[in-house]
Design an enzyme around this catalytic site. Structure first.
Site, PDB file in Angstrom:
ATOM      1  N   GLU A 288       0.757  -1.225   0.015  1.00 46.70           N
ATOM      2  CA  GLU A 288      -0.080  -0.077   0.225  1.00 46.70           C
ATOM      3  C   GLU A 288       0.531   1.243   0.046  1.00 46.70           C
ATOM      4  O   GLU A 288       0.460   2.317  -0.557  1.00 46.70           O
ATOM      5  CB  GLU A 288      -1.176  -0.116   1.318  1.00 46.70           C
ATOM      6  CG  GLU A 288      -1.870  -1.175   1.266  1.00 46.70           C
ATOM      7  CD  GLU A 288      -2.616  -1.106  -0.064  1.00 46.70           C
ATOM      8  OE1 GLU A 288      -3.124  -0.263  -0.637  1.00 46.70           O
ATOM      9  OE2 GLU A 288      -3.116  -2.212  -0.380  1.00 46.70           O
TER      10      GLU A 288
ATOM     11  N   GLU B 203      -0.508  -3.095  -9.848  1.00 49.76           N
ATOM     12  CA  GLU B 203      -0.068  -4.135  -9.116  1.00 49.76           C
ATOM     13  C   GLU B 203       1.093  -4.629  -9.200  1.00 49.76           C
ATOM     14  O   GLU B 203       1.840  -5.052  -8.347  1.00 49.76           O
ATOM     15  CB  GLU B 203      -1.263  -5.273  -9.318  1.00 49.76           C
ATOM     16  CG  GLU B 203      -2.719  -4.733  -8.734  1.00 49.76           C
ATOM     17  CD  GLU B 203      -2.542  -4.432  -7.285  1.00 49.76           C
ATOM     18  OE1 GLU B 203      -2.303  -5.118  -6.366  1.00 49.76           O
ATOM     19  OE2 GLU B 203      -2.799  -3.066  -7.103  1.00 49.76           O
TER      20      GLU B 203
ATOM     21  N   ASP C  53       3.868  -4.329  -6.247  1.00 53.04           N
ATOM     22  CA  ASP C  53       4.505  -5.844  -5.708  1.00 53.04           C
ATOM     23  C   ASP C  53       6.165  -5.778  -5.765  1.00 53.04           C
ATOM     24  O   ASP C  53       6.634  -6.008  -4.734  1.00 53.04           O
ATOM     25  CB  ASP C  53       3.818  -6.900  -6.545  1.00 53.04           C
ATOM     26  CG  ASP C  53       2.549  -7.299  -6.181  1.00 53.04           C
ATOM     27  OD1 ASP C  53       2.014  -6.810  -5.111  1.00 53.04           O
ATOM     28  OD2 ASP C  53       1.992  -8.258  -7.185  1.00 53.04           O
TER      29      ASP C  53
END
Length: 488
Positions: free
Chosen positions: A139, A203, A207
């Site tokens: 996040e 994403e 990651d």
């Protein structure tokens, strides 16, 4: 320490988590393989200053409407864990704020201005601190890469109405989840395929950056893949997966990529972290389970001896006894056993204070906290527990001074203002009480209510022209803040 866990509106926060996470992960450039020029491209849509203003406005509304957990010991643990990651983050443009959501869903979300919310259910499913840290790192990466702003930039190229729909939907979701999500869906329906592309790109980026951050901060880089696997396995046969999996799809490729990235870093053998297991036990005992079931759960854990951390099992049992008002049993566990062996542990000091106050032993609580206060007078857990004990013991003047000193360095901690208002009320200092209540409402974004409280305080000022001048100045500040919010 007394806590304020707001009930109701759980669906409201669930909707907000879904919408904000979806916004955060759906943005990128048309060239998905190119990393962003931080602060350049994204700033075309929203400046850092405006991003912080919007984040502050959303956070204020969440305090007033969402089921957040105001618990000093949990807040301090989460903020410390987040800070340990942020210092290893790249492109961190502002301080980060981490907070708990009283919701058992497996979810976390980020939004403007470095605000990151963590659902209580997330730590309940995590096996170790590295797994929890892996979600925070992910996040944090959404924020540092300015994914929300980049999404806005992409939408801006399509239509300004989409941006208005998106931001309006985020704010509306806090008051009416269904209406808020509908507004956001309406504003983005025309570019569904584009959003899918942005999701994949962001994403992957979060990651990659998150796992690198995790390794630099000294956590196990394999934790991201292990937590992915745990979540995917737990909900493999469920028709509707939790919000975390809806907004962060766990494909086999993504899990494999996480394992591959972790393989680039040395293996780490990390011993169990006591504070993590204590925080997890506190969440489970006080927020996840009913009082009776919490007692059964932790009694069985202590009896069986197979809980991941023995002291955490005892701590959870002590808290469960407190919830069931079995204070003699709680004292035996928390004060006579755990605190005796670890007298500076803040988790134990917090619980011991609650036990003493429940038994009307105010002097005991105060004398226990005083030596620690002399060393770290502005520690959140110590200062608020000490002030609470002083209030319960009738020492209102000392309590107000402790709280005012604390608020000098923590001006946005609502529980401190709530205790300050209580201290002034008990001392019959009603003008000061209304001023403290005004600050609580301001932290909720309820500026009209805050101004009302200040006007009440003005009526109690009498002939004290300096106090009246200060109140008038604060009223003007609050009205200016409200006007700036409207102009956003």
């Amino acid at each position: 320490m007394k806590v304020f866990a707001r009930k109701g509106l759980t669906a409201c926060l669930f909707g907000l988590a879904f919408s904000l996470a979806a916004v955060a992960q759906d943005s990128s450039f048309s060239n998905k393989n190119t990393l962003p020029e931080i602060g350049v491209v994204a700033s075309e849509a929203i400046s850092l200053d405006k991003e912080m203003m919007v984040g502050d406005a959303v956070m204020r509304q969440m305090r007033g409407q969402a089921p957040l957990i105001s618990d000093p010991i949990l807040d301090e643990y989460l903020q410390d864990l987040g800070n340990r990651l942020v210092v290893h983050a790249e492109n961190a443009k502002f301080p980060f704020t981490f907070f708990w959501v009283n919701n058992d869903a497996i979810n976390a979300f980020a939004f403007f201005g470095g605000h990151i919310g963590v659902h209580a259910g997330l730590i309940r499913r995590a096996d170790n601190e590295s797994e929890l840290a892996s979600v925070l790192a992910h996040e944090i990466s959404h924020v540092t890469q300015r994914h929300i702003a980049r999404r806005m930039q992409a939408q801006q190229r399509a239509t300004p109405i989409a941006i208005a729909s998106m931001l309006g939907g985020v704010l509306l979701a806090m008051a009416s989840p269904q209406a808020g999500i509908a507004a956001m869906q309406a504003g983005s329906a025309a570019s569904a395929q584009l959003q899918i592309d942005y999701t994949r790109s962001n994403e992957q980026e979060a990651d990659r950056i998150g796992i690198a951050m995790l390794a630099r901060a000294g956590f196990d880089p394999n934790a991201a893949a292990s937590f992915f696997s745990t979540m995917a396995e737990e909900y493999r046969m469920v028709s509707r997966p939790p919000a975390r999996l809806l907004t962060h799809p766990l494909t086999e490729t993504r899990v494999a990529d996480a394992r591959s990235r972790a393989a680039d870093y040395p293996d780490k053998r990390i011993r169990p972290v006591k504070s993590f297991h204590l925080a997890k036990a506190r969440i489970v005992s006080r927020y996840s389970f009913d009082a009776d079931y919490a007692l059964e759960h932790f009694q069985a854990a202590v009896d069986s001896g197979d809980y991941p951390h023995a002291e955490a099992a005892m701590y959870g049992l002590g808290l469960a006894h407190m919830r069931n008002e079995n204070y003699a049993e709680a004292r035996d566990i928390i004060i006579d056993t755990l605190l005796k062996d670890d007298p500076a542990n803040l988790f134990y000091l917090d619980a011991a204070t609650d036990i003493s106050l429940a038994e009307d032993l105010h002097k005991e609580a105060i004398s226990r906290l005083e030596p620690h206060m002399s060393l770290t007078p502005r520690n959140t857990v110590l200062a608020l527990n000490y002030a609470n004990a002083l209030i319960q013991g009738g020492q209102y003047s000392t309590a107000t001074q402790v709280l005012k000193d604390y608020l000098l360095v923590n001006p946005e901690y609502e529980l401190a203002y709530q205790l300050l208002a209580e201290a002034h009320r008990e001392a019959k200092q009603f003008g000061d009480m209304h001023q403290a209540k005004a600050e609580v409402f301001a932290l909720y974004g309820a500026y009209s209510r805050a101004v009302d409280e200040l006007q009440y305080a003005y009526n109690f000022a009498g002939d004290d022209h300096l106090v009246k001048q200060r109140i008038r100045a604060r009223i003007k500040q609050l009205r200016d803040q409200e006007d700036r919010l409207k102009r956003l």
